[in-house]
Design an enzyme around this catalytic site. Structure first.
Site, PDB file in Angstrom:
ATOM      1  NE  ARG A 113      24.420  38.312  34.477  1.00 18.92           N
ATOM      2  CZ  ARG A 113      24.152  39.379  33.732  1.00 18.92           C
ATOM      3  NH1 ARG A 113      23.731  40.502  34.295  1.00 18.92           N
ATOM      4  NH2 ARG A 113      24.314  39.331  32.426  1.00 18.92           N
ATOM      5  CG  ASP A 117      23.212  41.735  41.981  1.00 14.76           C
ATOM      6  OD1 ASP A 117      23.560  41.423  40.823  1.00 14.76           O
ATOM      7  OD2 ASP A 117      22.061  42.129  42.270  1.00 14.76           O
ATOM      8  CE1 TYR A 128      20.252  34.424  45.474  1.00 15.59           C
ATOM      9  CE2 TYR A 128      18.461  33.445  44.230  1.00 15.59           C
ATOM     10  CZ  TYR A 128      19.694  34.068  44.279  1.00 15.59           C
ATOM     11  OH  TYR A 128      20.374  34.311  43.099  1.00 15.59           O
ATOM     12  NE  ARG A 183      20.567  43.664  47.677  1.00 17.05           N
ATOM     13  CZ  ARG A 183      21.390  44.483  47.026  1.00 17.05           C
ATOM     14  NH1 ARG A 183      21.992  44.086  45.905  1.00 17.05           N
ATOM     15  NH2 ARG A 183      21.625  45.695  47.486  1.00 17.05           N
TER      16      ARG A 183
END
Length: 252
Positions: free
Chosen positions: A53, A55, A113, A198
């Site tokens: 997933r 967000d 990422y 994050r």
């Protein structure tokens, strides 16, 4: 009766217009948009399974998903055709046949990422970066990032209400890179928890500001307490950038 064939799609998307990847009630998502477009183009119900997933507001320069084709063939113009009906925020770059049991989520053994921070206003990057005005000690932020590699349990960086059986991840690399007027955080691991990157970025920013000491990182991670970590960085600066799979799952 035709044989069901499984394919991996590699795609990218700008997450600004979507409420994340996964289908939700009363919210427009990347998965919903992709399934609808594929079902329309291929003229049969199509469901997709993503590598993981993302967000709301998070982007992907590379996402991978799989789907099963029960009837017919894709055709040589598949990429051109499907991209013509997808919105401009989503692009499919490749489609590859894979073994019938290949799985976009469970077969992925490495994910990466990056997070982008900019230090001056840009009309071109407003939705794609965190605009930040305070000076940061990047050397200390890199020192703190290296401490992540010593640990395996990252519950302190996970969203509190999440459906996982454990919080263990193997982080292979984590580093900050100064590039012109941008500051990029690169991180690679076997898996990531929801909100993990994050939260890490937000915590490392506090180190760069001098609000948190490098040597306190071990204690924070061992606490397994999300409340002790930094505030999550804004979603718009985060990009899923790479997913790796074993080569033997591909049929071409």
């Amino acid at each position: 009766m035709s044989e069901t064939k499984r394919y991996f799609l590699e795609l990218s998307y700008k997450g600004t217009a979507f409420h994340g990847w996964q289908i939700q009630n009363n919210a427009f998502t990347v998965q919903e948009c992709l399934e609808s477009s594929l079902s329309t183009y291929l003229r049969q119900p199509i469901t997709v399974m993503g590598s993981g997933r993302t967000d709301t507001g998070v982007h992907a320069t590379m996402q991978v998903c799989h789907f099963d084709l029960k009837e017919g063939v894709l055709g040589e113009n598949f990429l051109k055709g499907i991209n013509s009906i997808l919105p401009r925020e989503i692009a499919i770059h490749s489609v590859r046949p894979v073994k019938p049991d290949a799985h976009a989520r469970f077969d992925a053994f490495q994910r990466s990422y990056f997070y982008r921070i900019i230090f001056r206003k840009s009309p071109f990057l407003d939705d794609l970066a965190w605009l930040y005005f305070h000076p940061l000690d990047v050397d200390k932020m890199n020192q703190a990032a290296q401490i992540l590699l010593r640990h395996e349990d990252f519950e302190c960086f996970s969203k509190v209400h999440t459906e996982v059986t454990h919080f263990r991840c193997q982080i292979f690399s984590a580093r900050w890179e100064q590039k012109d007027d941008q500051l990029l955080f690169h991180i690679t691991a076997n898996r990531f928890l929801r909100g993990m990157v994050r939260a890490i970025v937000g915590t490392l920013i506090e180190v760069g500001l001098g609000f948190r000491k490098v040597e306190d990182m071990d204690e924070l991670i061992l606490s397994r307490n999300r409340a002790k970590a930094g505030k999550a960085a804004p979603a718009k600066g985060l990009f899923l950038s790479q997913i790796l799979y074993p080569k033997d799952i591909y049929l071409d």
